[in-house]
Design a protein around this motif. Structure first.
Motif, PDB file in Angstrom:
ATOM      1  N   PHE A 170      44.320  35.616 -96.199  1.00  0.00           N
ATOM      2  CA  PHE A 170      43.928  36.009 -96.473  1.00  0.00           C
ATOM      3  C   PHE A 170      41.884  36.401 -96.975  1.00  0.00           C
ATOM      4  CE2 PHE A 170      48.284  37.491 -97.813  1.00  0.00           C
ATOM      5  CZ  PHE A 170      48.501  38.498 -96.914  1.00  0.00           C
ATOM      6  N   GLN A 171      41.711  35.326 -96.111  1.00  0.00           N
ATOM      7  CA  GLN A 171      40.069  34.210 -96.537  1.00  0.00           C
ATOM      8  C   GLN A 171      39.169  34.789 -95.389  1.00  0.00           C
ATOM      9  OE1 GLN A 171      39.720  33.319-100.047  1.00  0.00           O
ATOM     10  NE2 GLN A 171      42.243  33.075-100.488  1.00  0.00           N
ATOM     11  N   SER A 172      37.206  34.484 -96.179  1.00  0.00           N
ATOM     12  CA  SER A 172      36.975  34.181 -94.752  1.00  0.00           C
ATOM     13  C   SER A 172      37.461  33.374 -93.897  1.00  0.00           C
ATOM     14  CB  SER A 172      36.017  34.413 -95.943  1.00  0.00           C
ATOM     15  OG  SER A 172      35.494  33.104 -95.991  1.00  0.00           O
ATOM     16  N   GLU A 173      36.447  33.105 -92.979  1.00  0.00           N
ATOM     17  CA  GLU A 173      36.690  32.569 -91.798  1.00  0.00           C
ATOM     18  C   GLU A 173      36.228  31.109 -92.090  1.00  0.00           C
ATOM     19  OE1 GLU A 173      38.182  33.343 -89.242  1.00  0.00           O
ATOM     20  OE2 GLU A 173      38.483  35.263 -89.301  1.00  0.00           O
ATOM     21  N   ARG A 174      34.996  31.429 -93.196  1.00  0.00           N
ATOM     22  CA  ARG A 174      35.366  29.713 -93.731  1.00  0.00           C
ATOM     23  C   ARG A 174      36.428  29.195 -94.295  1.00  0.00           C
ATOM     24  NH1 ARG A 174      33.084  28.189 -99.327  1.00  0.00           N
ATOM     25  NH2 ARG A 174      33.420  30.716 -99.011  1.00  0.00           N
ATOM     26  N   ILE A 175      36.650  29.792 -95.304  1.00  0.00           N
ATOM     27  CA  ILE A 175      37.786  28.866 -96.105  1.00  0.00           C
ATOM     28  C   ILE A 175      39.024  29.245 -94.781  1.00  0.00           C
ATOM     29  CG2 ILE A 175      39.456  29.848 -97.785  1.00  0.00           C
ATOM     30  CD1 ILE A 175      37.279  29.763 -98.293  1.00  0.00           C
ATOM     31  N   LYS A 176      39.457  29.854 -94.150  1.00  0.00           N
ATOM     32  CA  LYS A 176      40.209  29.576 -93.059  1.00  0.00           C
ATOM     33  C   LYS A 176      40.028  28.330 -92.662  1.00  0.00           C
ATOM     34  CE  LYS A 176      41.520  34.581 -92.079  1.00  0.00           C
ATOM     35  NZ  LYS A 176      41.903  35.822 -91.010  1.00  0.00           N
ATOM     36  N   ASN A 182      47.016  29.624 -91.203  1.00  0.00           N
ATOM     37  CA  ASN A 182      47.965  29.783 -92.002  1.00  0.00           C
ATOM     38  C   ASN A 182      48.142  29.341 -93.796  1.00  0.00           C
ATOM     39  OD1 ASN A 182      48.909  32.414 -90.645  1.00  0.00           O
ATOM     40  ND2 ASN A 182      49.397  31.108 -89.349  1.00  0.00           N
ATOM     41  N   GLY A 183      47.326  27.672 -93.883  1.00  0.00           N
ATOM     42  CA  GLY A 183      47.669  27.591 -94.555  1.00  0.00           C
ATOM     43  C   GLY A 183      47.828  25.829 -94.075  1.00  0.00           C
ATOM     44  N   GLU A 184      48.007  25.649 -92.572  1.00  0.00           N
ATOM     45  CA  GLU A 184      48.831  24.309 -92.227  1.00  0.00           C
ATOM     46  C   GLU A 184      48.258  23.674 -92.606  1.00  0.00           C
ATOM     47  OE1 GLU A 184      45.958  26.249 -89.791  1.00  0.00           O
ATOM     48  OE2 GLU A 184      47.418  26.887 -90.922  1.00  0.00           O
ATOM     49  N   LYS A 185      46.981  23.344 -93.288  1.00  0.00           N
ATOM     50  CA  LYS A 185      46.320  22.250 -93.506  1.00  0.00           C
ATOM     51  C   LYS A 185      46.201  21.676 -95.463  1.00  0.00           C
ATOM     52  CE  LYS A 185      42.078  22.219 -90.240  1.00  0.00           C
ATOM     53  NZ  LYS A 185      41.171  22.590 -90.499  1.00  0.00           N
ATOM     54  N   LEU A 186      46.725  22.442 -95.637  1.00  0.00           N
ATOM     55  CA  LEU A 186      47.225  22.382 -97.540  1.00  0.00           C
ATOM     56  C   LEU A 186      48.063  20.925 -97.377  1.00  0.00           C
ATOM     57  CD1 LEU A 186      47.419  26.147 -98.992  1.00  0.00           C
ATOM     58  CD2 LEU A 186      45.407  24.539 -98.598  1.00  0.00           C
ATOM     59  N   THR A 187      48.193  19.787 -98.985  1.00  0.00           N
ATOM     60  CA  THR A 187      48.750  19.119 -99.354  1.00  0.00           C
ATOM     61  C   THR A 187      48.747  19.216-100.356  1.00  0.00           C
ATOM     62  OG1 THR A 187      46.741  17.384 -99.122  1.00  0.00           O
ATOM     63  CG2 THR A 187      48.036  18.324 -97.024  1.00  0.00           C
ATOM     64  N   GLY A 188      49.976  18.470-101.593  1.00  0.00           N
ATOM     65  CA  GLY A 188      50.184  18.535-102.568  1.00  0.00           C
ATOM     66  C   GLY A 188      51.086  19.310-103.040  1.00  0.00           C
ATOM     67  N   PRO A 189      51.249  19.079-104.759  1.00  0.00           N
ATOM     68  CA  PRO A 189      52.428  19.247-105.153  1.00  0.00           C
ATOM     69  C   PRO A 189      51.437  21.186-105.165  1.00  0.00           C
ATOM     70  CG  PRO A 189      50.801  18.246-106.701  1.00  0.00           C
ATOM     71  CD  PRO A 189      50.571  17.503-105.469  1.00  0.00           C
ATOM     72  N   TYR A 190      51.130  22.170-105.619  1.00  0.00           N
ATOM     73  CA  TYR A 190      50.957  22.404-105.618  1.00  0.00           C
ATOM     74  C   TYR A 190      51.140  24.139-104.400  1.00  0.00           C
ATOM     75  CZ  TYR A 190      48.428  21.598-110.004  1.00  0.00           C
ATOM     76  OH  TYR A 190      48.644  20.963-111.126  1.00  0.00           O
ATOM     77  N   VAL A 191      51.395  22.891-103.296  1.00  0.00           N
ATOM     78  CA  VAL A 191      51.757  23.831-102.159  1.00  0.00           C
ATOM     79  C   VAL A 191      53.363  24.350-101.553  1.00  0.00           C
ATOM     80  CG1 VAL A 191      51.317  23.566 -98.941  1.00  0.00           C
ATOM     81  CG2 VAL A 191      49.769  22.298-100.776  1.00  0.00           C
ATOM     82  N   TYR A 192      53.219  25.493-101.586  1.00  0.00           N
ATOM     83  CA  TYR A 192      54.260  26.147-101.040  1.00  0.00           C
ATOM     84  C   TYR A 192      54.531  26.613-100.079  1.00  0.00           C
ATOM     85  CZ  TYR A 192      55.330  25.787-106.410  1.00  0.00           C
ATOM     86  OH  TYR A 192      55.601  25.222-107.454  1.00  0.00           O
ATOM     87  N   GLN A 193      55.854  26.952 -98.853  1.00  0.00           N
ATOM     88  CA  GLN A 193      56.158  27.864 -97.671  1.00  0.00           C
ATOM     89  C   GLN A 193      56.489  28.825 -98.042  1.00  0.00           C
ATOM     90  OE1 GLN A 193      58.956  26.011 -95.754  1.00  0.00           O
ATOM     91  NE2 GLN A 193      57.801  24.173 -95.187  1.00  0.00           N
ATOM     92  N   TYR A 194      55.979  30.203 -97.230  1.00  0.00           N
ATOM     93  CA  TYR A 194      56.292  30.953 -97.525  1.00  0.00           C
ATOM     94  C   TYR A 194      56.688  32.205 -95.911  1.00  0.00           C
ATOM     95  CZ  TYR A 194      51.823  32.988 -96.945  1.00  0.00           C
ATOM     96  OH  TYR A 194      50.592  33.782 -96.391  1.00  0.00           O
ATOM     97  N   LEU A 195      57.872  33.329 -95.823  1.00  0.00           N
ATOM     98  CA  LEU A 195      57.634  33.710 -94.667  1.00  0.00           C
ATOM     99  C   LEU A 195      56.783  35.161 -94.204  1.00  0.00           C
ATOM    100  CD1 LEU A 195      59.118  33.347 -92.155  1.00  0.00           C
ATOM    101  CD2 LEU A 195      61.049  34.686 -93.695  1.00  0.00           C
ATOM    102  N   ASP A 196      56.369  34.786 -93.286  1.00  0.00           N
ATOM    103  CA  ASP A 196      54.918  36.291 -93.407  1.00  0.00           C
ATOM    104  C   ASP A 196      55.500  36.589 -91.080  1.00  0.00           C
ATOM    105  OD1 ASP A 196      53.462  38.281 -93.424  1.00  0.00           O
ATOM    106  OD2 ASP A 196      51.955  37.422 -92.714  1.00  0.00           O
ATOM    107  N   SER A 197      55.904  37.774 -91.252  1.00  0.00           N
ATOM    108  CA  SER A 197      56.491  38.570 -90.416  1.00  0.00           C
ATOM    109  C   SER A 197      57.312  37.223 -89.553  1.00  0.00           C
ATOM    110  CB  SER A 197      54.728  38.657 -89.441  1.00  0.00           C
ATOM    111  OG  SER A 197      54.497  39.748 -90.091  1.00  0.00           O
TER     112      SER A 197
END
Length: 357
Positions: A170-176, A182-197
């Motif tokens: 849901f972020q700007s192109e810069r943040i994506k 879809n957040g696939e680059k995120l790492t660390g203990p704060y990262v969770y999966q979720y289902l969308d479509s």
């Protein structure tokens, strides 16, 4: 006679010269005086104009104040947050920290992160046994990684779960571009999966739990996740290790397992020789296979069974379906149980925990 004529002529010339000099001296003096008078007049006029301008500004201010409705209110101009960025700002190993302060009917959230400036952070509120909505806000991360939100406090009797989250989709192109579409680059203990479509996506999230009876000024920190993923995480031979606790109203079962993140587990109870309803709960498994379920204490019973169940269905995440089979046909171990319905037969997971109040 000639001498007298020459004498008279000399006297006449001298008289005319003296008259001319005197006239010239008088004219120069008058000009200087007039110049000084003009400068004085100009200075007086300037002072008058300045006084009139000052009086006009004061009058305008008084008029503006007089036009304000209601009574004056004390206020404070608060400067923007410091632009001193944290050293790890933009790191893919994200941090999402903060605390909640109870303020009357509101909850004030102040936090710190290493997310990029301009990243949008949102919140969600959940309360077991209640349908709550309208408690969602969003804000942007400042240059120093800080953020602040203020939300209403639900009027409930059960523990309030507040979730902070960041979803790159849901972020700007810069943040994506920085964190993945879809957040696939995120790492660390704060990262969770979720289902969308029917697609697995990733978010950064943190959780805090607020007592609905907490006094004003109470502060509650968002928890820093500490995952302990087992070596056989996601394997089809399922094991569950529960821990049971209780308070005056609820029974809590906290469990470790090797179930995949996103697997939906349910709580049911079995009271021998009793009809009962409403004693249920459900949740999704955390990134390390852990989960927690809770129910209200059944009344006037000497013993009952707390049932932990995973029943495959059409709403499973694609990762869960792939690991365990659409009908649980890949599941193994002592906890596997066959469940017959009107339409089909599936393999399910069930653990019975005997509770003696």
């Amino acid at each position: 006679m000639k001498k007298e004529r020459w004498l008279g002529l000399i006297i006449l010339v001298l008289s005319l010269s003296l008259f001319g000099c005197g006239q010239a001296t008088e004219t120069s003096t008058d000009a200087t005086a007039k110049q000084e008078q003009g400068e004085t007049a100009k200075a007086d006029q300037k002072q008058t104009e300045q006084a009139e301008q000052s009086a006009g500004e004061e009058g305008e201010q008084e008029a503006a104040e007089a036009e304000l409705p209601g009574e004056p209110v004390e206020f404070e101009v608060v400067s923007t947050a410091s632009e001193d960025a944290p050293e790890d700002q933009g790191n893919l190993d994200v941090r999402l920290e903060g605390e909640i302060t109870v303020n009357g009917k509101n909850l004030i959230i102040k936090g710190q992160s290493n997310l990029l400036p301009g990243t949008e952070i949102s919140n969600d509120v959940n309360v077991k046994g209640y349908n709550v909505w309208g408690y969602n806000e969003e804000t942007e991360v400042a240059g120093d990684g800080s953020f602040e939100l203020e939300i209403k406090k639900p009027d409930v009797k059960n523990t309030i779960q507040v979730e902070l989250y960041f979803k790159p989709e849901f972020q700007s192109e810069r943040i994506k571009k920085a964190y993945g579409e879809n957040g696939e680059k995120l790492t660390g203990p704060y990262v969770y999966q979720y289902l969308d479509s029917d697609e697995i996506k990733y978010k950064a999230a943190a959780y805090a739990y607020v007592d609905p009876e907490a006094a004003d000024g109470t502060k509650v920190a968002f928890e820093t996740p500490k995952w302990d993923k087992p070596d056989d995480y996601g394997q089809p031979t399922i094991w569950i290790k529960p821990t049971v606790s209780k308070d005056e109203k609820h029974l809590y079962v906290t469990a470790k397992s090797n179930l995949l993140e996103g697997t939906e587990v349910k709580a049911n109870i079995d009271i021998p020789d009793h009809w009962h309803y409403g004693y249920t709960d459900n949740t999704q498994v955390n990134p390390d296979g852990s989960f927690m379920l809770q129910i209200e204490h059944p009344k006037d019973v000497e013993m009952y069974y707390f049932l932990i169940q995973f029943v495959p269905d059409d709403d499973m995440w694609p990762t869960v379906t792939e690991a365990y089979g659409a009908k649980g046909e890949k599941l193994k171990g002592d906890l596997v149980k066959v469940k017959d319905t009107n339409d089909e037969t599936v393999n399910m997971i069930e653990m019975k925990v005997k509770i003696t109040p």
